[in-house]
Enzyme design. Structure first.
Site, short mmCIF file in Angstrom:
data_model
loop_
_atom_site.label_atom_id
_atom_site.label_comp_id
_atom_site.label_asym_id
_atom_site.label_seq_id
_atom_site.Cartn_x
_atom_site.Cartn_y
_atom_site.Cartn_z
N LYS A 1 0.84 -1.20 0.00
CA LYS A 1 0.00 0.00 0.00
C LYS A 1 0.88 1.25 0.00
O LYS A 1 2.02 1.20 0.45
CB LYS A 1 -0.85 0.02 1.28
CG LYS A 1 -1.96 -1.00 1.34
CD LYS A 1 -2.64 -0.95 2.71
CE LYS A 1 -3.69 -2.04 2.86
NZ LYS A 1 -4.89 -1.85 2.01
N ARG B 1 -10.33 -11.60 1.73
CA ARG B 1 -11.22 -12.62 1.17
C ARG B 1 -10.57 -13.99 1.22
O ARG B 1 -11.27 -15.00 1.30
CB ARG B 1 -11.63 -12.22 -0.24
CG ARG B 1 -10.50 -12.16 -1.22
CD ARG B 1 -10.82 -11.31 -2.44
NE ARG B 1 -10.94 -9.89 -2.09
CZ ARG B 1 -11.21 -8.93 -2.97
NH1 ARG B 1 -11.41 -9.22 -4.24
NH2 ARG B 1 -11.29 -7.69 -2.59
ZN LIG Z 1 -5.52 -5.67 1.98
#
Ligand SMILES: [Zn+2]
Length: 512
Positions: free
Chosen positions: A288, A362
């Site tokens: 990120k 997920r």
């Molecule tokens: Zn993530």
């Protein structure tokens, strides 16, 4: 964890309430939004405020009228009641205004540091609405105060000056009626505090192992069954996706199973709660950007929320059987981390191509959802800080709900609106799954188009729900923390939102 906020119901006769420093007096508006004053002459000081138009009785307005002895009355605007004749949305919306008014009173008390607050039920009854309404109003007001009394300041080396946290509420009247309400408020506050504390814990302390140990300690205290799966156990269970997410981290995964078994012989439903517990999400190899990455300590809030929910449901001694699976892993880039293009095998046998290592939630959830079928649940609900797309779609005013079952979805939404933890349902059209199909594996973990990211993430999860099992997914990415727009949530950090809804759903599912 001891309760940080105390509400006492004391039996006292109307005239002799002891040590009443602050008397809280609710003020309603009529339908024309004019102050509704049913009880004789208005005190001079209040009348002056009304004439100045600085106090109109609108929700969240306060007017402090001090007497010569330093004591006094705090008039609290609660606005004009709405939805009393059946419009549930309008009623719930107004009730939340009452909840927010309670928050304003707590913040006022924190500022003034006045020791004792009290409120009398007869003042609330004088608004001439029916008593079930009064119950909801008082309950919401107290809840607003209780939810506001939280600060995450354990890591300050010098303890900040604490507000006076003991608030005595003289609920004059039938103590037997109010005692369970006050007890439940205590339990709600306790559960939400645990969720907030977990979510706020920085990831150098709040590791998967830390949360697993903490869960076991709480389980003992709350009479829950607890089981912790280590990485070796997860390997035996063939949880390739769950293990893949943690494999770049020096900190081992933990999967926590908590079980609440009802005492009553009457068979309730089995409700499965599954929470994403990524203790820090760097994004992994698909790292990120630096800005705001500190918030990624909150990426385990799905697990923290489900934990709070099962704790609260167990305090309520609900009739349903509840299984909570909290899947903890840390997502880090390293020489051993998963890489884009890797193919992992899930517990269910389905294979997944990794497109983006930052779509890790997920993966963790997929194996946890598959695993929880062991308990033959009548419904599975998962919660996760799952997608940035959720913020684009819905902002911070509600969480996303995606489900394969209308009945479950409707019940969840109804309960969520009652608690004003609004859930908004997004579609689960089968075509959305097309974006999650891989050319080299059964599925891929991210779609290329970046369209409908919240839905495609849910469609991925749906692939791990067995046929015929009702399931609902909550994307809480934008309601889990930094909910400054709501006065009963902390200005920054964990909100504790959705605990009340999920605990109530877990308790009520299948009954009526
Ligand atoms: Zn993530």
């Amino acid at each position: 964890m001891s309760s940080i906020f105390q509400i006492l119901a004391t039996k006292a006769s109307g005239t002799s309430i002891p040590k009443l420093d602050v008397e809280i007096i609710p003020v309603f508006q009529n339908s024309a939004k004019k102050i509704h004053w049913p009880k004789g002459t208005m005190p001079e000081a209040l009348k002056a405020a009304v004439d100045r138009n600085t106090f109109t009785g609108a929700a969240k307005e306060l007017e402090w009228v001090q007497r010569s002895n330093g004591k006094g009355a705090l008039y609290v605007g609660l606005g004009s009641p709405k939805g009393l004749t059946g419009d549930a949305y309008a009623f719930n919306e107004w009730i939340d205004q009452v909840r927010q008014s309670g928050a304003m009173v707590y913040l006022w008390q924190k500022r003034t540091r006045l020791a004792v607050s009290a409120t009398q039920v007869k003042d609330w009854e004088s608004s001439s609405h029916g008593s079930p309404v009064i119950d909801r109003v008082i309950r919401a007001f107290l809840e607003g105060m209780a939810l506001t009394a939280y600060e995450f300041d354990r890591y300050k080396s010098k303890a900040p000056k604490k507000p006076i946290l003991s608030m005595k509420l003289h609920l004059v009247g039938n103590l037997a009626h109010w005692a369970p309400v006050v007890k439940d408020l205590h339990d709600v506050t306790e559960a939400i505090t645990v969720t907030r504390e977990w979510s706020n814990e920085p990831s150098n302390i709040g590791t998967p192992e830390f949360f697993a140990k903490s869960a076991v300690v709480f389980a003992k205290k709350f009479g829950l069954r607890a089981k912790v799966l280590t990485e070796a156990d997860a390997k035996r269970e063939k949880m390739g996706l769950f293990l893949g997410v943690g494999q770049g981290s020096d900190r081992d995964n933990r999967l926590v199973v908590l079980e609440y078994l009802p005492k009553s012989k009457r068979k309730g439903k089995t409700v499965a709660l599954v929470g994403k517990g990524v203790t820090f999400d760097s994004g992994g190899i698909s790292i990120k950007p630096a800005g705001g990455m500190e918030h990624m300590k909150h990426d385990m809030t799905g697990a923290a929320t489900m934990f709070g929910a099962i704790l609260l449901a167990s305090r309520r001694k609900v009739k349903n059987h509840i299984v909570a699976v909290l899947a903890f892993a840390e997502n880090m880039p390293s020489g051993s981390a998963i890489q884009p293009g890797n193919i992992l095998q899930s517990r269910s046998g389905k294979t997944v191509e990794i497109i983006n290592t930052d779509a890790e939630g997920r993966l963790v959830l997929a194996d946890a959802i598959d695993y929880v079928h062991k308990w033959k649940p009548d419904v599975i609900v998962d919660a996760a800080t799952l997608t940035g797309a959720c913020g684009i779609a819905l902002g911070k005013q509600c969480s996303a709900l995606i489900s394969n079952d209308d009945e479950v979805s409707n019940q969840l939404q109804k309960i969520a609106f009652e608690n004003w933890e609004r859930l908004w349902r997004l579609p689960a059209f089968p075509e959305y799954l097309d974006d999650m199909k891989s050319t080299v594996a059964d599925l891929k973990n991210a779609n290329d188009s970046r369209m409908a990211g919240t839905i495609t993430a849910a469609m991925f999860l749906k692939e791990f729900v067995k046929k015929g099992v009702p399931w609902a997914h909550l994307d809480i990415a934008y309601t889990a923390y930094d909910m400054a727009q709501v006065p009963y949530y902390p200005k920054s950090g964990a909100s504790g939102a959705n605990v009340r809804t999920l605990a109530q759903f877990a308790g009520e599912f299948g009954s009526g």
